[in-house]
Design a protein around this motif. Structure first.
Motif, PDB file in Angstrom:
ATOM      1  N   PRO A  30      53.158  -2.546  67.077  1.00 11.78           N
ATOM      2  CA  PRO A  30      52.266  -1.423  66.831  1.00 11.78           C
ATOM      3  C   PRO A  30      51.104  -1.491  67.828  1.00 11.78           C
ATOM      4  CG  PRO A  30      52.732  -2.636  64.798  1.00 11.78           C
ATOM      5  CD  PRO A  30      53.240  -3.456  65.942  1.00 11.78           C
ATOM      6  N   LEU A  40      46.802   3.512  63.986  1.00 11.03           N
ATOM      7  CA  LEU A  40      47.991   3.419  64.821  1.00 11.03           C
ATOM      8  C   LEU A  40      47.930   4.478  65.921  1.00 11.03           C
ATOM      9  CD1 LEU A  40      50.748   1.958  65.092  1.00 11.03           C
ATOM     10  CD2 LEU A  40      51.720   3.842  63.765  1.00 11.03           C
ATOM     11  N   LEU A  73      54.912  10.028  65.714  1.00 11.61           N
ATOM     12  CA  LEU A  73      55.848   8.922  65.520  1.00 11.61           C
ATOM     13  C   LEU A  73      56.583   9.095  64.199  1.00 11.61           C
ATOM     14  CD1 LEU A  73      53.467   5.959  66.374  1.00 11.61           C
ATOM     15  CD2 LEU A  73      55.266   6.874  67.840  1.00 11.61           C
ATOM     16  N   THR A  75      57.538   7.543  60.932  1.00 16.07           N
ATOM     17  CA  THR A  75      56.990   6.455  60.121  1.00 16.07           C
ATOM     18  C   THR A  75      57.516   6.580  58.696  1.00 16.07           C
ATOM     19  OG1 THR A  75      55.023   7.701  59.444  1.00 16.07           O
ATOM     20  CG2 THR A  75      54.850   6.389  61.468  1.00 16.07           C
ATOM     21  N   THR A  77      56.607   4.957  54.454  1.00 17.25           N
ATOM     22  CA  THR A  77      55.637   4.280  53.591  1.00 17.25           C
ATOM     23  C   THR A  77      56.318   3.070  52.942  1.00 17.25           C
ATOM     24  OG1 THR A  77      56.224   5.693  51.727  1.00 17.25           O
ATOM     25  CG2 THR A  77      54.366   6.406  53.106  1.00 17.25           C
ATOM     26  N   LEU A  97      60.804   1.211  62.736  1.00 12.71           N
ATOM     27  CA  LEU A  97      59.821   2.201  62.276  1.00 12.71           C
ATOM     28  C   LEU A  97      58.546   1.513  61.833  1.00 12.71           C
ATOM     29  CD1 LEU A  97      61.973   4.424  59.887  1.00 12.71           C
ATOM     30  CD2 LEU A  97      61.027   5.113  62.074  1.00 12.71           C
ATOM     31  N   PRO A  98      57.391   2.081  62.153  1.00  7.21           N
ATOM     32  CA  PRO A  98      56.162   1.567  61.554  1.00  7.21           C
ATOM     33  C   PRO A  98      56.119   1.951  60.068  1.00  7.21           C
ATOM     34  CG  PRO A  98      55.692   2.967  63.468  1.00  7.21           C
ATOM     35  CD  PRO A  98      57.143   3.111  63.149  1.00  7.21           C
ATOM     36  N   VAL A  99      55.676   1.017  59.259  1.00  6.88           N
ATOM     37  CA  VAL A  99      55.496   1.262  57.831  1.00  6.88           C
ATOM     38  C   VAL A  99      54.007   1.399  57.608  1.00  6.88           C
ATOM     39  CG1 VAL A  99      55.858   0.373  55.501  1.00  6.88           C
ATOM     40  CG2 VAL A  99      57.561  -0.090  57.294  1.00  6.88           C
ATOM     41  N   LEU A 100      53.585   2.597  57.200  1.00  4.98           N
ATOM     42  CA  LEU A 100      52.164   2.879  57.032  1.00  4.98           C
ATOM     43  C   LEU A 100      51.813   3.014  55.565  1.00  4.98           C
ATOM     44  CD1 LEU A 100      51.609   5.530  59.842  1.00  4.98           C
ATOM     45  CD2 LEU A 100      51.380   3.055  59.972  1.00  4.98           C
ATOM     46  N   ASP A 104      46.441   3.993  56.399  1.00  3.37           N
ATOM     47  CA  ASP A 104      46.797   4.024  57.821  1.00  3.37           C
ATOM     48  C   ASP A 104      46.825   5.384  58.377  1.00  3.37           C
ATOM     49  OD1 ASP A 104      47.047   1.231  57.977  1.00  3.37           O
ATOM     50  OD2 ASP A 104      49.009   1.358  57.059  1.00  3.37           O
TER      51      ASP A 104
END
Length: 104
Positions: A30, A40, A73, A75, A77, A97-100, A104
């Motif tokens: 990230p 992010l 992006l 993303t 949860t 994948l980013p986990v927000l 965030d």
């Protein structure tokens, strides 16, 4: 999911990001706009570095911001189901994948 992932800033060098990936055996980081507000700004992958920087002839001392994948992006949860995650990855054609969370 990694609860406290390693991160880089937009102003870190591509070399620093690549060294962090090598040291910790990972291919995805990230990217934060700055360290005071963990927002992010994007993500940088080993492929971003290889294709955009190395193959593109950029110096390794370029800023991460020059090669990272920028918003919007894909993303998810933390409460997303595995099916939701798999569908999002398929739609976005990504492997990570980013986990927000809510903040965030």
């Amino acid at each position: 999911m990694t609860a406290t992932p390693f991160t880089v800033k937009e102003t870190d060098t591509v070399r620093f990001a690549a060294q962090l990936m090598l040291k910790h055996d990972m291919g995805f980081l990230p990217v934060l706009a700055d360290t005071t507000t963990p927002r992010l700004a994007g993500v940088v992958t080993d492929r971003d570095i290889t294709v955009r920087c190395v193959a593109g002839g950029m110096p390794l001392d370029s800023f991460v911001a020059a090669v990272m994948t920028k918003p919007p992006l894909a993303t998810v949860t933390p409460d997303a189901s595995m099916d939701e995650v798999a569908q999002m990855m398929e739609r976005a054609r990504v492997r990570r994948l980013p986990v927000l969370g809510a903040r965030d």
